[in-house]
Design a protein around this motif. Structure first.
Motif, PDB file in Angstrom:
ATOM      1  N   UNK A   1      33.732  52.487  54.574  1.00 18.48           N
ATOM      2  CA  UNK A   1      34.368  52.215  53.387  1.00 18.48           C
ATOM      3  C   UNK A   1      33.734  52.790  52.257  1.00 18.48           C
ATOM      4  N   UNK A   2      34.499  53.158  51.333  1.00 17.80           N
ATOM      5  CA  UNK A   2      34.179  53.773  50.113  1.00 17.80           C
ATOM      6  C   UNK A   2      34.299  52.994  48.984  1.00 17.80           C
ATOM      7  N   UNK A   3      33.274  52.620  47.971  1.00 13.43           N
ATOM      8  CA  UNK A   3      33.589  51.701  46.695  1.00 13.43           C
ATOM      9  C   UNK A   3      34.229  52.606  45.754  1.00 13.43           C
ATOM     10  N   UNK A   4      34.838  51.784  44.807  1.00 11.02           N
ATOM     11  CA  UNK A   4      35.701  52.300  43.886  1.00 11.02           C
ATOM     12  C   UNK A   4      35.710  51.784  42.443  1.00 11.02           C
ATOM     13  N   UNK A   5      35.809  52.294  41.486  1.00 10.29           N
ATOM     14  CA  UNK A   5      35.537  51.518  40.149  1.00 10.29           C
ATOM     15  C   UNK A   5      36.942  51.707  39.418  1.00 10.29           C
ATOM     16  N   UNK A   6      38.124  51.974  40.566  1.00  8.23           N
ATOM     17  CA  UNK A   6      39.469  52.151  40.126  1.00  8.23           C
ATOM     18  C   UNK A   6      39.959  51.066  39.018  1.00  8.23           C
ATOM     19  N   UNK A   7      39.371  49.727  39.200  1.00  6.93           N
ATOM     20  CA  UNK A   7      39.891  48.650  38.207  1.00  6.93           C
ATOM     21  C   UNK A   7      39.732  48.964  36.845  1.00  6.93           C
ATOM     22  N   UNK A   8      38.791  49.971  36.317  1.00  2.00           N
ATOM     23  CA  UNK A   8      38.668  50.422  34.995  1.00  2.00           C
ATOM     24  C   UNK A   8      39.419  51.427  34.543  1.00  2.00           C
ATOM     25  N   UNK A   9      40.396  51.834  35.455  1.00  5.97           N
ATOM     26  CA  UNK A   9      41.409  52.657  35.025  1.00  5.97           C
ATOM     27  C   UNK A   9      42.288  52.260  33.874  1.00  5.97           C
ATOM     28  N   UNK A  10      43.195  53.058  33.416  1.00  2.00           N
ATOM     29  CA  UNK A  10      44.026  52.672  32.283  1.00  2.00           C
ATOM     30  C   UNK A  10      45.399  51.740  32.849  1.00  2.00           C
ATOM     31  N   UNK A  11      45.288  50.616  32.092  1.00  2.00           N
ATOM     32  CA  UNK A  11      46.659  49.900  32.545  1.00  2.00           C
ATOM     33  C   UNK A  11      47.981  50.558  31.781  1.00  2.00           C
ATOM     34  N   UNK A  12      48.936  50.745  32.271  1.00  2.00           N
ATOM     35  CA  UNK A  12      50.047  51.586  31.507  1.00  2.00           C
ATOM     36  C   UNK A  12      51.263  50.717  31.266  1.00  2.00           C
ATOM     37  N   UNK A  13      51.450  50.254  30.032  1.00  2.97           N
ATOM     38  CA  UNK A  13      52.633  49.338  29.874  1.00  2.97           C
ATOM     39  C   UNK A  13      54.065  50.142  30.186  1.00  2.97           C
ATOM     40  N   UNK A  14      55.001  49.480  30.545  1.00  2.98           N
ATOM     41  CA  UNK A  14      56.424  50.101  30.718  1.00  2.98           C
ATOM     42  C   UNK A  14      57.651  49.431  29.741  1.00  2.98           C
ATOM     43  N   UNK A  15      57.408  48.398  29.191  1.00  2.28           N
ATOM     44  CA  UNK A  15      58.295  48.032  28.329  1.00  2.28           C
ATOM     45  C   UNK A  15      57.886  47.768  26.878  1.00  2.28           C
ATOM     46  N   UNK A  16      58.653  47.229  26.013  1.00  2.00           N
ATOM     47  CA  UNK A  16      58.340  47.132  24.359  1.00  2.00           C
ATOM     48  C   UNK A  16      57.394  45.830  24.358  1.00  2.00           C
ATOM     49  N   UNK A  17      57.884  44.759  25.201  1.00  2.29           N
ATOM     50  CA  UNK A  17      56.851  43.538  25.345  1.00  2.29           C
ATOM     51  C   UNK A  17      55.557  44.120  25.750  1.00  2.29           C
ATOM     52  N   UNK A  18      55.547  44.935  26.891  1.00  5.93           N
ATOM     53  CA  UNK A  18      54.028  45.260  27.317  1.00  5.93           C
ATOM     54  C   UNK A  18      53.477  46.078  26.366  1.00  5.93           C
ATOM     55  N   UNK A  19      54.082  46.885  25.604  1.00  4.82           N
ATOM     56  CA  UNK A  19      53.382  47.769  24.795  1.00  4.82           C
ATOM     57  C   UNK A  19      52.809  46.750  23.426  1.00  4.82           C
ATOM     58  N   UNK A  20      53.305  45.577  23.111  1.00  7.62           N
ATOM     59  CA  UNK A  20      52.965  44.614  22.371  1.00  7.62           C
ATOM     60  C   UNK A  20      51.645  44.071  22.714  1.00  7.62           C
ATOM     61  N   UNK A  21      51.641  43.762  24.350  1.00  6.84           N
ATOM     62  CA  UNK A  21      50.743  43.143  25.045  1.00  6.84           C
ATOM     63  C   UNK A  21      49.381  44.294  24.952  1.00  6.84           C
TER      64      UNK A  21
END
Length: 526
Positions: A297-317
């Protein structure tokens, strides 16, 4: 020279003996049965010798080999041919892969015969006693800032056959150190421990904090833990500290089929990479790779990677979350530039509350004052989840559907990086409690929505670990059994069980290891 040498390896059904007794027993058998006969001359395959080269099996040839070898020598002398040229001409043609696999199979059979079936006859007295021991006591724990869950087991050959000796949960904040908790645990269950065979031989603790060289600092409890110091204080031969989500990763290796919900039920590659997610307060991530004998098992801090919005509503979010994060930092007196929105700001349990606040601003006409008042006294994210599952509030439902879509997106992104043909496992408390939301929003659709690689993503199995399964403690048990296996190799302790949904799959064996399947068919037909 080793490739020209034909030999027979004794069948695994025959009794193994130490090598220095073997020649004397052969002489006795020759007197009783005749030359080349008896149990020790029984070949693995009666018609085809294995070309195993030198070694334990090569020193004991059956009558078949001696007889035909003598005939070949006479033939060479009469016709003037060299023995090596004749054997090379008569040797059946075989591919390099088949030859290597045959040699490996012969070596493995010899290793099994001489090292496993007869190991008890060759071990010293102390090792023999260990081989027949009933089991070894060991402690495991899931240590958090609020609670410390401790359990003690008596080891068996398999994970599912173990006996639970004692279990108790302690409030972490009321103790000065983890050592104090473990000392109290051993005193409280002293009679049970003594009855089960004495002091523990190993201790594995999954702790909430980054572990380095078997040391960890837990900020929520202000504990500085050192595995070696704990060994001395507790008088336990081996104490292992590991990160709690690494423990979850090892816990996947101890699960059974009934411990999981299958969201995308596809065949698992028993040697493929595995990815583990754990949305909770944050977004834990880990991955597992197969190293020939077992998974690591290898630990990861991938949860701190960028969240990428896909729609106009998600851009506002995205802009909403970035502004809120900046304001939080300023209230805490931290002056840093917020340059991204991480995945855990959206997908974690705490992110659910922020999603609700965003949609409340987008659709203020749907605000329910009763729900708003309930959020003042209860955990906000939990209230949103409850009403979304009841489907009695539009804003709560929007927030949870956005959470499910974004979670699927994040899972698919990491799956593209590791190609986890061994499976994607979702642990933690948030996902199983919102399983119906994941199913209603077609969670796997968002996992697989990767354009040209969508078909590839559809072949990857996806599971949700049930909420009642203590996967972190199971992982600590898997690691503890590996420690005991290395300490007491004669006991043949199996470190982890083989989950039914990760058993050998003919589909993967045929596609990824065709030379093994063809060799197996060749031997079966003969």
């Amino acid at each position: 020279a080793s490739r020209r040498r034909s030999c027979h390896i004794p069948c695994s059904r025959s009794r193994s003996r130490p090598h220095h007794h073997h020649h004397h027993q052969q002489q006795q058998q020759q007197q009783q049965y005749g030359h080349g006969h008896g149990p020790l001359h029984r070949p693995l395959h009666p018609r085809r010798p294995f070309s195993a080269g030198s070694g334990a099996g090569g020193r004991h040839q059956a009558r078949w080999s001696h007889h035909h070898h003598h005939q070949h020598q006479q033939h060479h002398q009469q016709h003037g041919h060299h023995q090596q040229q004749h054997q090379q001409r008569q040797r059946p043609r075989r591919s390099r892969v088949a030859l290597a696999a045959t040699t490996a199979a012969a070596a493995a059979a010899a290793c099994y015969y001489y090292c496993y079936e007869g190991y008890a006859l060759c071990l010293p007295a102390q090792a023999k006693a260990s081989a027949t021991a009933a089991g070894h006591l060991y402690m495991v724990g899931d240590i958090g800032g609020t609670k410390s869950r401790i359990k003690m087991y008596l080891s068996g050959q398999d994970l599912v056959q173990e006996t639970l000796i004692a279990a108790k949960t302690y409030p972490s904040q009321e103790y000065s150190s983890l050592t104090t908790i473990l000392e109290e645990f051993c005193k409280e269950f002293k009679a049970d421990i003594k009855k089960s065979g004495g002091k523990p031989k190993a201790c594995v603790m999954a702790v909430a904090g980054p572990v380095d060289l078997n040391r960890v600092y837990m900020p929520n409890t202000n504990w500085n833990l050192d595995g070696e110091e704990m060994q001395r204080a507790l008088d336990i031969p081996k104490v292992v500290l590991m990160n709690d989500f690494v423990g979850v990763g090892y816990g996947i290796l101890g699960l059974q089929k009934e411990d999981c919900y299958a969201l995308q039920d596809k065949p698992c590659n028993p040697r493929g990479p595995i990815v583990v997610f754990g949305p909770g307060t944050g977004l834990g991530q880990a991955y597992l790779t197969y190293a020939g004998m077992e998974y690591t098992v290898w630990p990861s801090e991938g949860g701190h990677s960028d969240w990428a919005p896909r729609t106009h509503e998600e851009m506002r979010l995205w802009h909403f979350l970035k502004t809120r994060i900046r304001k939080r930092f300023r209230r805490e007196g931290v002056r840093i530039e917020v340059d991204h929105v991480s995945q855990e700001r959206v997908v974690s349990g705490s992110g659910i509350a922020d999603l609700y606040d965003f949609f409340r601003g987008e659709h203020p006409e749907f605000v329910d004052q009763k729900i708003e008042e309930k959020m003042q006294t209860m955990d906000k994210s939990a209230v949103v989840s409850i009403h979304a599952q009841k489907n009695d509030n539009f804003l709560c439902r929007l927030a949870m559907e956005q959470w499910a879509r974004s979670f699927g997106q994040v899972v698919g992104d990491l799956a593209l990086s590791y190609m986890p043909t061994g499976g994607i496992y979702i642990a933690g408390g948030v996902a199983p409690k919102n399983l119906q939301i994941l199913q209603d929003t077609n969670f796997t659709k968002w996992v697989n929505a990767k354009g040209r690689l969508s078909k590839t993503m559809e072949s990857i199995p996806v599971f949700v670990v049930k909420d009642r399964v203590p996967v972190g403690l199971i992982g600590a048990r898997v690691v503890a059994r590996r420690v005991l296996r290395d300490m007491y190799p004669a006991d043949e302790i199996h470190a982890e069980s083989q989950p039914q949904n990760r058993q050998e799959s003919e589909l993967f064996l045929e596609k990824q290891y065709p030379e093994i399947v063809s060799l197996h068919d060749e031997f079966s037909s003969n």
